[in-house]
Write a protein that holds these residues in place. Structure first.
Motif, PDB file in Angstrom:
ATOM      1  N   LYS A  50       0.816  -1.214   0.000  1.00  0.00           N
ATOM      2  CA  LYS A  50       0.000   0.000   0.000  1.00  0.00           C
ATOM      3  C   LYS A  50       0.853   1.269   0.000  1.00  0.00           C
ATOM      4  O   LYS A  50       0.649   2.167  -0.822  1.00  0.00           O
ATOM      5  N   THR A  51       1.805   1.352   0.918  1.00  0.00           N
ATOM      6  CA  THR A  51       2.642   2.553   0.987  1.00  0.00           C
ATOM      7  C   THR A  51       3.555   2.650  -0.230  1.00  0.00           C
ATOM      8  O   THR A  51       3.825   3.749  -0.734  1.00  0.00           O
ATOM      9  N   THR A  52       4.029   1.515  -0.729  1.00  0.00           N
ATOM     10  CA  THR A  52       4.837   1.532  -1.957  1.00  0.00           C
ATOM     11  C   THR A  52       4.024   2.106  -3.110  1.00  0.00           C
ATOM     12  O   THR A  52       4.523   2.909  -3.912  1.00  0.00           O
ATOM     13  N   PHE A  53       2.753   1.732  -3.198  1.00  0.00           N
ATOM     14  CA  PHE A  53       1.876   2.273  -4.234  1.00  0.00           C
ATOM     15  C   PHE A  53       1.714   3.782  -4.060  1.00  0.00           C
ATOM     16  O   PHE A  53       1.792   4.540  -5.038  1.00  0.00           O
ATOM     17  N   PHE A  54       1.527   4.235  -2.833  1.00  0.00           N
ATOM     18  CA  PHE A  54       1.463   5.681  -2.555  1.00  0.00           C
ATOM     19  C   PHE A  54       2.730   6.377  -3.033  1.00  0.00           C
ATOM     20  O   PHE A  54       2.678   7.456  -3.629  1.00  0.00           O
ATOM     21  N   ASN A  55       3.870   5.767  -2.748  1.00  0.00           N
ATOM     22  CA  ASN A  55       5.143   6.376  -3.150  1.00  0.00           C
ATOM     23  C   ASN A  55       5.271   6.471  -4.662  1.00  0.00           C
ATOM     24  O   ASN A  55       5.890   7.406  -5.183  1.00  0.00           O
ATOM     25  N   LEU A 108       7.960   9.607  -5.163  1.00  0.00           N
ATOM     26  CA  LEU A 108       9.072   9.143  -4.338  1.00  0.00           C
ATOM     27  C   LEU A 108       9.727   7.918  -4.965  1.00  0.00           C
ATOM     28  O   LEU A 108      10.937   7.702  -4.827  1.00  0.00           O
ATOM     29  N   TYR A 109       8.912   7.091  -5.624  1.00  0.00           N
ATOM     30  CA  TYR A 109       9.417   5.979  -6.416  1.00  0.00           C
ATOM     31  C   TYR A 109       9.003   6.192  -7.867  1.00  0.00           C
ATOM     32  O   TYR A 109       7.913   6.706  -8.139  1.00  0.00           O
ATOM     33  N   VAL A 110       9.863   5.804  -8.782  1.00  0.00           N
ATOM     34  CA  VAL A 110       9.527   5.804 -10.205  1.00  0.00           C
ATOM     35  C   VAL A 110       9.033   4.407 -10.558  1.00  0.00           C
ATOM     36  O   VAL A 110       9.798   3.441 -10.454  1.00  0.00           O
ATOM     37  N   PRO A 111       7.763   4.240 -10.920  1.00  0.00           N
ATOM     38  CA  PRO A 111       7.246   2.898 -11.205  1.00  0.00           C
ATOM     39  C   PRO A 111       8.057   2.187 -12.284  1.00  0.00           C
ATOM     40  O   PRO A 111       8.487   2.804 -13.265  1.00  0.00           O
ATOM     41  N   LEU A 114       1.975  12.572 -14.651  1.00  0.00           N
ATOM     42  CA  LEU A 114       2.730  13.253 -13.614  1.00  0.00           C
ATOM     43  C   LEU A 114       4.235  13.138 -13.821  1.00  0.00           C
ATOM     44  O   LEU A 114       4.740  12.150 -14.363  1.00  0.00           O
ATOM     45  N   SER A 115       4.925  14.163 -13.337  1.00  0.00           N
ATOM     46  CA  SER A 115       6.380  14.153 -13.316  1.00  0.00           C
ATOM     47  C   SER A 115       6.866  13.094 -12.341  1.00  0.00           C
ATOM     48  O   SER A 115       6.132  12.634 -11.461  1.00  0.00           O
ATOM     49  N   ARG A 116       8.129  12.709 -12.471  1.00  0.00           N
ATOM     50  CA  ARG A 116       8.730  11.741 -11.551  1.00  0.00           C
ATOM     51  C   ARG A 116       9.435  12.417 -10.389  1.00  0.00           C
ATOM     52  O   ARG A 116      10.152  11.766  -9.630  1.00  0.00           O
ATOM     53  N   LYS A 117       9.220  13.723 -10.214  1.00  0.00           N
ATOM     54  CA  LYS A 117       9.855  14.460  -9.119  1.00  0.00           C
ATOM     55  C   LYS A 117       8.786  14.851  -8.110  1.00  0.00           C
ATOM     56  O   LYS A 117       7.783  15.474  -8.464  1.00  0.00           O
ATOM     57  N   PRO A 118       8.974  14.507  -6.821  1.00  0.00           N
ATOM     58  CA  PRO A 118       7.935  14.740  -5.815  1.00  0.00           C
ATOM     59  C   PRO A 118       7.451  16.187  -5.730  1.00  0.00           C
ATOM     60  O   PRO A 118       6.250  16.424  -5.587  1.00  0.00           O
ATOM     61  N   HIS A 119       8.377  17.162  -5.811  1.00  0.00           N
ATOM     62  CA  HIS A 119       7.934  18.551  -5.663  1.00  0.00           C
ATOM     63  C   HIS A 119       7.068  18.994  -6.830  1.00  0.00           C
ATOM     64  O   HIS A 119       6.174  19.835  -6.671  1.00  0.00           O
ATOM     65  N   LEU A 120       7.281  18.402  -7.999  1.00  0.00           N
ATOM     66  CA  LEU A 120       6.442  18.731  -9.153  1.00  0.00           C
ATOM     67  C   LEU A 120       5.084  18.039  -9.055  1.00  0.00           C
ATOM     68  O   LEU A 120       4.081  18.558  -9.551  1.00  0.00           O
ATOM     69  N   VAL A 121       5.045  16.871  -8.427  1.00  0.00           N
ATOM     70  CA  VAL A 121       3.772  16.200  -8.170  1.00  0.00           C
ATOM     71  C   VAL A 121       2.931  17.060  -7.220  1.00  0.00           C
ATOM     72  O   VAL A 121       1.728  17.251  -7.424  1.00  0.00           O
ATOM     73  N   GLN A 150       3.243  20.280  -6.784  1.00  0.00           N
ATOM     74  CA  GLN A 150       2.873  21.486  -7.516  1.00  0.00           C
ATOM     75  C   GLN A 150       1.692  21.231  -8.455  1.00  0.00           C
ATOM     76  O   GLN A 150       0.840  22.090  -8.661  1.00  0.00           O
ATOM     77  N   ALA A 151       1.622  20.021  -9.002  1.00  0.00           N
ATOM     78  CA  ALA A 151       0.524  19.670  -9.907  1.00  0.00           C
ATOM     79  C   ALA A 151      -0.803  19.623  -9.173  1.00  0.00           C
ATOM     80  O   ALA A 151      -1.854  19.936  -9.755  1.00  0.00           O
ATOM     81  N   GLY A 152      -0.785  19.243  -7.883  1.00  0.00           N
ATOM     82  CA  GLY A 152      -2.034  19.231  -7.130  1.00  0.00           C
ATOM     83  C   GLY A 152      -2.271  18.013  -6.261  1.00  0.00           C
ATOM     84  O   GLY A 152      -3.383  17.771  -5.814  1.00  0.00           O
ATOM     85  N   ILE A 153      -1.214  17.227  -5.978  1.00  0.00           N
ATOM     86  CA  ILE A 153      -1.344  16.057  -5.102  1.00  0.00           C
ATOM     87  C   ILE A 153      -0.480  16.274  -3.863  1.00  0.00           C
ATOM     88  O   ILE A 153       0.711  16.574  -3.967  1.00  0.00           O
ATOM     89  N   ALA A 154      -1.081  16.130  -2.692  1.00  0.00           N
ATOM     90  CA  ALA A 154      -0.346  16.248  -1.433  1.00  0.00           C
ATOM     91  C   ALA A 154      -0.577  14.987  -0.622  1.00  0.00           C
ATOM     92  O   ALA A 154      -1.534  14.254  -0.848  1.00  0.00           O
ATOM     93  N   ARG A 155       0.316  14.745   0.341  1.00  0.00           N
ATOM     94  CA  ARG A 155       0.216  13.523   1.128  1.00  0.00           C
ATOM     95  C   ARG A 155       0.694  13.725   2.549  1.00  0.00           C
ATOM     96  O   ARG A 155       1.423  14.684   2.851  1.00  0.00           O
ATOM     97  N   THR A 156       0.268  12.818   3.419  1.00  0.00           N
ATOM     98  CA  THR A 156       0.872  12.661   4.734  1.00  0.00           C
ATOM     99  C   THR A 156       1.575  11.314   4.748  1.00  0.00           C
ATOM    100  O   THR A 156       1.422  10.508   3.824  1.00  0.00           O
ATOM    101  N   PHE A 157       2.332  11.056   5.812  1.00  0.00           N
ATOM    102  CA  PHE A 157       3.143   9.851   5.874  1.00  0.00           C
ATOM    103  C   PHE A 157       2.724   8.962   7.035  1.00  0.00           C
ATOM    104  O   PHE A 157       2.166   9.426   8.032  1.00  0.00           O
ATOM    105  N   GLN A 158       3.027   7.679   6.890  1.00  0.00           N
ATOM    106  CA  GLN A 158       2.717   6.711   7.936  1.00  0.00           C
ATOM    107  C   GLN A 158       3.429   7.076   9.229  1.00  0.00           C
ATOM    108  O   GLN A 158       2.850   7.021  10.313  1.00  0.00           O
ATOM    109  N   ASN A 159       4.689   7.466   9.130  1.00  0.00           N
ATOM    110  CA  ASN A 159       5.442   7.975  10.273  1.00  0.00           C
ATOM    111  C   ASN A 159       5.482   9.494  10.172  1.00  0.00           C
ATOM    112  O   ASN A 159       5.876  10.044   9.144  1.00  0.00           O
ATOM    113  N   ILE A 160       5.055  10.168  11.237  1.00  0.00           N
ATOM    114  CA  ILE A 160       4.932  11.628  11.213  1.00  0.00           C
ATOM    115  C   ILE A 160       6.250  12.272  10.823  1.00  0.00           C
ATOM    116  O   ILE A 160       7.306  11.949  11.358  1.00  0.00           O
ATOM    117  N   ARG A 161       6.183  13.220   9.882  1.00  0.00           N
ATOM    118  CA  ARG A 161       7.384  13.902   9.388  1.00  0.00           C
ATOM    119  C   ARG A 161       7.204  15.416   9.482  1.00  0.00           C
ATOM    120  O   ARG A 161       7.139  16.123   8.488  1.00  0.00           O
TER     121      ARG A 161
END
Length: 298
Positions: free
Chosen positions: A60-65, A70-73, A85-92, A94-105
């Motif tokens: 599940k978390t790998t799919f989120f990544n 965070l991961y390039v499929p 989507l771009s393969r760079k997290p900051h561009l993702v 910027q495109a409009g997808i945000a996330r939280t993490f399983q371990n608080i960051r």
């Protein structure tokens, strides 16, 4: 139980519109000889809350990544509102997808307000020279970001702790702060990775209300969670991952009634699962399987 206040709609992000927000096609992720995610298809539509469940190690978390860069499929594509989507997290982000993490960051030694302001960076158009010179444009953008951050803290019930250090917040409030920081980027899709992990029942109910309020403001939500009651009460659709593959997808009733889901959680073959006709069968559905997995009596 207090319902979160209404959040003023964001103006920086793309309009919500109709149709598909997220489209994942054939997403596969391999690590050497290990295939963690295999050929997963998933869509999230405007105004939906979609759940992603499965036993520990299901991918599940790998799919989120994979969705967030965070991961390039290894194979497959991920699109947001029809654009790959771009393969760079900051561009993702910027495109409009945000996330939280399983371990608080969180940034533990920054204040609550400063943590949310960090989430505004993709929506701030001022550059290096503007920041160095601190001209009128920069000061106006800074004021706008702080106003928006305070709206989000009001929305999540943390405004009274704006000047507290993040590390001094109780666990449940740290989870809320992560959500507020994610919302600061004005996402059209919010990904939540186990948002109620470690929470007591009251905190879990408050999180459920918060997620519903986020959806009411026009943000679609995709959530991973092990709390079956939380997922089935909250989500419009639920997808089940087992050993990296999507086993079934549908409404809460459809998923709970699927014997393959019960077998996956109990770790037994489908043929060994008691049928509804068996008078000794306790409870049925994925919720019962989750109870059995945790050692609770149905």
């Amino acid at each position: 139980m207090t319902t979160p206040p209404t959040l003023a709609p964001a103006t920086d992000n793309a309009a919500a519109g109709d149709g598909t927000v997220l489209q994942a096609d054939g997403v596969t992720m391999r690590f050497g000889g290990l295939t963690a995610v295999r050929g997963v298809d998933l869509t999230v539509n405007t105004g939906e809350i979609v759940g992603l469940i499965g036993p520990n190690g299901a991918g599940k978390t790998t799919f989120f990544n994979c969705l967030t860069g965070l991961y390039v499929p290894t194979e497959g594509t991920v699109s947001y509102r029809g654009t790959r989507l771009s393969r760079k997290p900051h561009l993702v982000t910027q495109a409009g997808i945000a996330r939280t993490f399983q371990n608080i960051r969180l940034f533990a030694n920054m204040t609550v307000l400063e943590n949310v302001l960090v989430g505004r960076h993709t929506r701030t158009k001022e550059g290096l020279w503007s920041a160095l010179l601190r001209g009128p444009g920069f000061k106006k953008a800074e004021r706008g970001s702080e106003e928006r951050a305070m709206e989000l803290l009001e929305f999540t019930g943390l405004a009274h702790k704006r000047d507290h250090l993040a590390r001094n917040l109780p666990y449940g409030e740290q989870r809320k702060l992560e959500i507020a920081r994610a919302l600061a980027s004005e996402p059209g899709l919010l990904l939540l990775d186990e948002p109620t992990a470690g929470m007591n029942p009251q905190e879990t109910r408050a999180t459920q209300d918060l997620v519903l309020a986020i959806r009411a403001q026009g943000t679609a939500v995709l959530v991973i969670e092990h709390d079956m009651r939380f997922i089935f009460n909250l989500c419009d659709r639920v997808a089940v991952l087992v050993q990296g593959q999507k086993l079934v997808e549908g409404t809460a009733d459809v998923v709970q009634a699927d014997e393959r889901v019960i077998a996956a959680y109990l770790g037994t073959p489908v043929d060994d699962t008691p049928t509804a006709a068996d008078p000794d069968t306790p409870a049925t559905g994925a919720a019962a399987a989750e109870s059995a997995e945790s050692g609770d009596t149905p």
